[in-house]
Design a protein around this motif. Structure first.
Motif, PDB file in Angstrom:
ATOM      1  N   GLY A   1       0.793  -1.254  -0.165  1.00 44.07           N
ATOM      2  CA  GLY A   1       0.051  -0.182  -0.135  1.00 44.07           C
ATOM      3  C   GLY A   1       0.770   1.086   0.015  1.00 44.07           C
ATOM      4  O   GLY A   1       0.298   2.496  -0.080  1.00 44.07           O
ATOM      5  N   LYS A   2       2.027   1.214  -0.125  1.00 45.27           N
ATOM      6  CA  LYS A   2       3.078   2.288  -0.277  1.00 45.27           C
ATOM      7  C   LYS A   2       3.668   2.316  -1.427  1.00 45.27           C
ATOM      8  O   LYS A   2       4.359   1.285  -1.801  1.00 45.27           O
ATOM      9  N   GLU A   3       3.880   3.488  -2.152  1.00 46.62           N
ATOM     10  CA  GLU A   3       4.515   3.716  -3.320  1.00 46.62           C
ATOM     11  C   GLU A   3       6.047   3.849  -3.137  1.00 46.62           C
ATOM     12  O   GLU A   3       6.512   4.237  -1.898  1.00 46.62           O
ATOM     13  N   VAL A   4       6.896   3.016  -3.766  1.00 45.79           N
ATOM     14  CA  VAL A   4       8.333   2.811  -3.740  1.00 45.79           C
ATOM     15  C   VAL A   4       9.047   3.149  -5.022  1.00 45.79           C
ATOM     16  O   VAL A   4       8.527   2.954  -5.873  1.00 45.79           O
ATOM     17  N   LEU A   5      10.217   3.983  -4.925  1.00 51.88           N
ATOM     18  CA  LEU A   5      10.900   4.323  -6.007  1.00 51.88           C
ATOM     19  C   LEU A   5      12.133   3.115  -6.055  1.00 51.88           C
ATOM     20  O   LEU A   5      12.714   2.873  -4.938  1.00 51.88           O
ATOM     21  N   ASN A   6      12.048   2.598  -7.424  1.00 55.74           N
ATOM     22  CA  ASN A   6      12.938   1.568  -7.560  1.00 55.74           C
ATOM     23  C   ASN A   6      13.933   2.115  -8.441  1.00 55.74           C
ATOM     24  O   ASN A   6      13.652   2.224  -9.739  1.00 55.74           O
ATOM     25  N   LEU A   7      14.921   2.537  -8.116  1.00 56.29           N
ATOM     26  CA  LEU A   7      16.050   3.185  -9.225  1.00 56.29           C
ATOM     27  C   LEU A   7      17.043   1.867  -9.787  1.00 56.29           C
ATOM     28  O   LEU A   7      17.410   1.112  -8.800  1.00 56.29           O
TER      29      LEU A   7
END
Length: 148
Positions: free
Chosen positions: A82-88
């Motif tokens: 339920g949480k947005e995550v940035l995958n670099l």
């Protein structure tokens, strides 16, 4: 690592064009060892913290204007619990310098990085693929340290 909201704002302001990130924006707090040069991750490539340190030292040299991380187009924002995550996902390290490729490869020690070496970029090509490019001083050119 760059904050998700800042990354999203940069993408929105630059027509979804991936930014060239500073070393801190990519490496600080990044624990995903395979987020750059994943094919060499378990084959002798230095750790993320060592790579950060190597390029931090390079960035401080007098004939270096700037160093940035070019992101791979697999970089994405996903949802996790339920949480947005940035995958670099880093593709290469771009170095703006007045040095020649062979000198840069030696300084960076491409062999120990398990890198394919330094490849020169045309500024127009960089600009067509990435946003947030710092100015390139007269007499300087841009190389990327590449991995396959």
């Amino acid at each position: 690592m760059i904050e998700l909201n800042i990354f999203r704002k940069i993408m929105d302001e630059n027509e979804e064009c991936l930014p060239l990130l500073t070393l801190d924006e990519f490496f600080e707090g990044n624990t995903a060892e395979d987020s750059i040069a994943p094919n060499q991750c378990d084959c002798g490539r230095p750790s993320l913290s060592e790579i950060w340190d190597i390029f931090g030292k390079i960035e401080g040299m007098p004939d270096i204007a700037w160093v940035r991380v070019a992101l791979h187009d697999d970089t994405e924002i996903t949802e996790n619990d339920g949480k947005e995550v940035l995958n670099l996902w880093g593709d290469a390290i771009v170095i703006c310098t007045s040095a020649e490729a062979s000198e840069l490869e030696e300084r960076v020690d491409c062999k120990s990085l398990c890198s394919g070496g330094a490849e020169e970029w045309e500024i127009s090509d960089l600009d067509s693929l990435f946003s947030c490019r710092p100015p390139v001083p007269d007499g300087f050119h841009c190389f990327e340290i590449v991995w396959d």
